[in-house]
Structure formats: C-alpha cells, structure tokens
Scaffold this active site. Structure first.
Site, mmCIF file in Angstrom:
data_model
loop_
_atom_site.group_PDB
_atom_site.id
_atom_site.type_symbol
_atom_site.label_atom_id
_atom_site.label_comp_id
_atom_site.label_asym_id
_atom_site.label_seq_id
_atom_site.Cartn_x
_atom_site.Cartn_y
_atom_site.Cartn_z
ATOM 1 N N ARG A 56 0.683 -1.109 0.308
ATOM 2 C CA ARG A 56 0.247 -0.140 -0.618
ATOM 3 C C ARG A 56 0.842 0.660 -0.127
ATOM 4 O O ARG A 56 0.722 1.969 -0.344
ATOM 5 C CB ARG A 56 -1.520 0.042 0.866
ATOM 6 C CG ARG A 56 -1.951 1.361 1.112
ATOM 7 C CD ARG A 56 -3.151 0.462 1.873
ATOM 8 N NE ARG A 56 -2.512 1.180 3.659
ATOM 9 C CZ ARG A 56 -2.780 0.017 3.864
ATOM 10 N NH1 ARG A 56 -3.766 -0.970 3.973
ATOM 11 N NH2 ARG A 56 -2.735 -0.004 5.650
ATOM 12 N N TYR A 109 -9.340 22.973 -13.769
ATOM 13 C CA TYR A 109 -10.014 21.518 -14.638
ATOM 14 C C TYR A 109 -10.899 21.376 -13.885
ATOM 15 O O TYR A 109 -10.978 20.904 -12.406
ATOM 16 C CB TYR A 109 -8.535 20.402 -14.428
ATOM 17 C CG TYR A 109 -8.881 19.048 -14.193
ATOM 18 C CD1 TYR A 109 -9.632 18.201 -16.095
ATOM 19 C CD2 TYR A 109 -9.280 18.325 -13.860
ATOM 20 C CE1 TYR A 109 -9.707 17.571 -16.592
ATOM 21 C CE2 TYR A 109 -9.681 16.603 -14.122
ATOM 22 C CZ TYR A 109 -9.537 16.790 -15.790
ATOM 23 O OH TYR A 109 -10.151 15.424 -15.573
ATOM 24 N N ASP A 181 -0.733 22.818 -10.698
ATOM 25 C CA ASP A 181 -1.477 21.587 -11.483
ATOM 26 C C ASP A 181 -0.804 22.009 -12.942
ATOM 27 O O ASP A 181 -0.505 23.198 -13.869
ATOM 28 C CB ASP A 181 -2.722 21.605 -12.305
ATOM 29 C CG ASP A 181 -3.154 20.334 -12.654
ATOM 30 O OD1 ASP A 181 -2.263 19.811 -13.590
ATOM 31 O OD2 ASP A 181 -4.333 20.080 -12.156
ATOM 32 N N LYS A 206 -1.331 11.804 -18.344
ATOM 33 C CA LYS A 206 -1.276 12.203 -19.537
ATOM 34 C C LYS A 206 -0.479 12.302 -20.372
ATOM 35 O O LYS A 206 0.314 10.972 -21.058
ATOM 36 C CB LYS A 206 -1.642 14.501 -19.813
ATOM 37 C CG LYS A 206 -3.213 14.099 -18.847
ATOM 38 C CD LYS A 206 -3.639 13.750 -20.079
ATOM 39 C CE LYS A 206 -5.738 13.897 -19.046
ATOM 40 N NZ LYS A 206 -6.086 15.338 -17.986
HETATM 41 C C1 LIG Z 1 -6.978 15.097 -16.855
HETATM 42 C C2 LIG Z 1 -6.705 16.081 -15.710
HETATM 43 C C3 LIG Z 1 -6.525 16.290 -14.169
HETATM 44 C C4 LIG Z 1 -6.962 14.722 -13.991
HETATM 45 O O1 LIG Z 1 -6.617 14.229 -14.417
HETATM 46 P P1 LIG Z 1 -6.875 12.154 -14.072
HETATM 47 O O2 LIG Z 1 -5.680 11.524 -14.188
HETATM 48 O O3 LIG Z 1 -7.542 12.060 -15.394
HETATM 49 O O4 LIG Z 1 -7.626 11.582 -13.357
HETATM 50 C C5 LIG Z 1 -5.776 17.130 -13.824
HETATM 51 N N1 LIG Z 1 -5.733 18.475 -14.511
HETATM 52 C C6 LIG Z 1 -5.285 18.323 -15.569
HETATM 53 C C7 LIG Z 1 -4.893 20.027 -16.095
HETATM 54 C C8 LIG Z 1 -5.777 17.627 -16.279
HETATM 55 O O5 LIG Z 1 -6.702 17.477 -17.714
#
Ligand SMILES: *Cc1c(COP(=O)(O)O)cnc(C)c1O
Length: 387
Positions: A56, A109, A181, A206
């Site tokens: 974990r 987001y 982010d 991404k």
């Molecule tokens: C896609 C995205 C997220 C979330 O990511 P997931 O892996 O899909 O949960 C967070 N911030 C931004 C800017 C994103 O484009």
C-alpha cells in the site's frame, strides 16, 4: 549540479540491483513483503516512507518512478497515486483543514472544481475563485485563514498563462502554500519549483504515460509539505498500481522527444488555424500574438500539444459535422497520448479574450502534421456543405 532534463529522463530510476542488470527495473507487484527477522520488521516500521514495507505504500517500481519525477521537477520528493484527480484531492485534503481558506483559480480543470464544490466546501473549507490574470494582486484576496493558492497554468480549456512567480512571491510573505497543476507542460517544459511552487501536481495519465492507456497521478512537494501530504495519502489508503507506475516509467523515457514533436506539430497546426476564416481565436500561448505569449516565454521552456480554438458564431450548428468528419482526430476525453483528439469544450467561466463563439479543444498528436492539417481542412469543408 543538476543533471540536464534529457539525461534524467534517460538515466533516473534505473537501479541495476533491482533489474539484475537488465536496462529497466521490473514490475514488482506486492502486498506482503517478507522480512528476514523480527528486528528488520521493527526497523522498517520506524522508517515509514524510506523503504519497501508493504504494497500500500508502494513497491520498488513505484519508488523508481517517484525518484525520477522528483529529480525532474527539482522538488524534494514525489508520491504516486491512482489518478491525476486523486493527486489533486490528496494534495488539497492533506493541506487544508476545516475553517481554512483556499484560493482556487477560476480556469481550473472541471473535475477539480467539482471536488471543491461537492467535497471541500462540505468539509468546511472556504473557497474563493480568482481570476487567472490576477498576478501579484492575489494579495488583495488573502485572508487570515488563507492556507493554499492553487494555480493551473495554462488554464484548462481557456489556456490563460498565470504569473506564477508573482503569485508565489506574494504567497511566500504570508506562508501560504502554492499548489500548481503542471499537467499541460510537464516538468520538461515548466520547472515549477524554480518558479516558487511548493506542491506540483501531474495527471501522469496524460504526457508522462503518453499512450492513453493508464490512469496515474503524481504529487511532488518541497520539503516542508511532504510528510503532511504523504501521511494523508497513507491514512486514506491511496495507492498507485506498480504496473501503472512501470508504464509511467516507460513513458518517461521518451517524454522529451515526444513533447518536442507535439510542440512542433501543434505550432504548425495553430498557425494554419489562424489563417482559417472559420477560426476566430487560437488559444495556444506558444503562438506569437497570443495574449499570453510573453508570460509563457518568461516561464516555460516549451509548449505541449493541447490547444483551444474559438470558431465564428455562424459555425455553432456545424461543429458536430466538423468533429465527425475529421478522421485522424479521435473524439475522446483526456489527452497527452501519441494520437490526436478533438472535442467541443464548454468552460465554466466567461473569458475576456473570447467572444462567445463555439469552442473546441484539440490535442495535436505525433501523426504527420501535413496529414493532420489536411484532415481538418476536409472537416471544415464537409461541415460548411451541411447547410
Ligand atoms: C486530466 C487532468 C487531470 C486529471 O487527471 P486524471 O488522471 O484523468 O484523473 C488533472 N488536471 C488536468 C489539468 C488534467 O487535464
């Protein structure tokens, strides 16, 4: 001296003892770890986050990815979790307590905004949404109980570049934590810690994974905030799968070359889009003439492949036809894989630089850029015949 980014991407997280001499570390799947003695078990309990203890808390595959990202970001340490959204929620729930005040960027987001509205407010967190263009004026929104300023640059769907250094300077004076982010640029194109960020978040789903087949989130922190966030993740039992971490490591090895190609392709597509009568605005800060181009140049080392366009109002009814007839552009959420995508977008906030026309978000993939332009040209032609 820090190693250069391309060298980190190639060499970090490759413990030869773990891999028995193979180039890559293997996937180590585990719940139970076996100890060779009573003493070594007791010792590992005392040393919570510095060794492999139990599945974990991650396995050596997880740690390889975490070390690689921490070095790339120039942060203290990284924690991997099961998705980008889990990275956002665990950072914010780790840092905020009932009664605290959060300054959240208005261009955030969408699901992060939902987290605020449907969860954090119910936990007693006070939230103010601020204009992404605010810069140093963020001080006017500081309250006694302001604990976190959250940034996302460029903003989701509307691509406003924030003056993160100015925000961070203001926040530092009040001991307010700056969370950012950094999914769009990745550490390859934006060095968050150099610009004053304390906690950097990635949807590794991404570009870091890069192949549209894994959910993965990463949180990198400066030293003062690591234990608090790491403890919160442990208390909630959040964990990233070692297989997914391995795919994250696999993706990292080619992050640099992929991003450079995404950037070259996106810039060419963006320039072509500007020449189209149907297109009123292209939202891509790497484009000379974009309202955020200068800020982007000051802070970023490059631009990834995600951009937005605003079409002429006349085109509203033709958008479905355009989306359906572009064949190389898939219709799907998420982005950052090797392939191109197109989606209609509906940002929550009205943006000054837009005038209310229909919006689309494009992810420019690694296909031949000539083919991508031809595909869009075909899409526009099909759509314009529809009335
Ligand atoms: C896609 C995205 C997220 C979330 O990511 P997931 O892996 O899909 O949960 C967070 N911030 C931004 C800017 C994103 O484009």
């Amino acid at each position: 001296m820090r190693r250069s980014m391309d060298t980190i991407l190639t060499h970090a997280g490759r413990d030869q003892d773990l891999s028995c001499g193979a180039v890559n570390v293997p996937v180590i799947r585990a719940s139970t770890k076996l100890y060779d003695s009573f003493e070594s078990y007791e010792q590992s309990r005392a040393d919570k986050y510095n060794s492999f203890r139990f599945g974990r808390y991650g396995t050596p595959t997880t740690f390889a990815l975490e070390q690689d990202i921490a070095e790339l970001e120039g942060g203290y340490r990284t924690v991997a979790v099961a998705s980008g959204l889990a990275a956002i929620s665990s950072a914010l729930t780790g840092l905020l307590r009932p009664g605290d005040h959060l300054l959240m960027v208005d261009s955030v987001y969408g699901p992060a905004r939902s987290l605020c509205e449907n969860f954090l407010t119910h936990q007693g967190v006070n939230i103010t949404y601020y204009d992404p263009d605010i810069g140093a004026d963020i001080t006017s929104l500081f309250r006694e109980n302001t604990r976190v300023v959250y940034c996302e640059s460029p903003g989701s769907l509307t691509f406003e570049v924030q003056d993160i250094p100015a925000i961070a300077r203001a926040a530092k004076q009040r001991n307010i934590v700056v969370v950012a982010d950094n999914t769009w640029a990745t550490p390859y194109f934006f060095q968050a810690f150099e610009h004053g960020v304390d906690v950097s978040i990635h949807a590794a789903t991404k570009y870091i994974v890069g192949h549209s087949d894994v959910m993965l989130g990463l949180i990198t922190t400066s030293e003062p905030y690591y234990t608090r966030i790491r403890d919160g993740i442990s208390h909630q039992g959040m964990v990233a799968s070692p297989d997914d971490c391995w795919l994250g490591l696999r993706g990292l090895r080619t992050l640099g070359v992929r991003l450079k190609q995404h950037q070259a392709n996106a810039l060419q597509v963006a320039k072509w889009l500007l020449t189209r009568a149907e297109v009123r605005r292209v939202m891509y800060p790497a484009l000379p003439g974009d309202p955020y181009h200068e800020l982007w140049k000051e802070q970023f080392r490059g631009a990834s492949g995600l951009l937005g366009i605003e079409l002429d109002e006349k085109w509203r009814g033709k958008v479905p036809r355009l989306v359906n007839s572009a064949k190389l552009f898939g219709i799907g959420s998420s982005w950052g894989g090797y392939e191109s995508l197109i989606l209609p977008s509906k940002p929550v906030r009205a943006t000054r630089t837009l005038s209310g026309g229909p919006l689309l978000r494009l992810h420019i993939g690694l296909e031949s850029v000539g083919d991508l332009i031809e595909d869009l040209e075909h899409g526009f032609a099909c759509a314009s015949q529809s009335d």
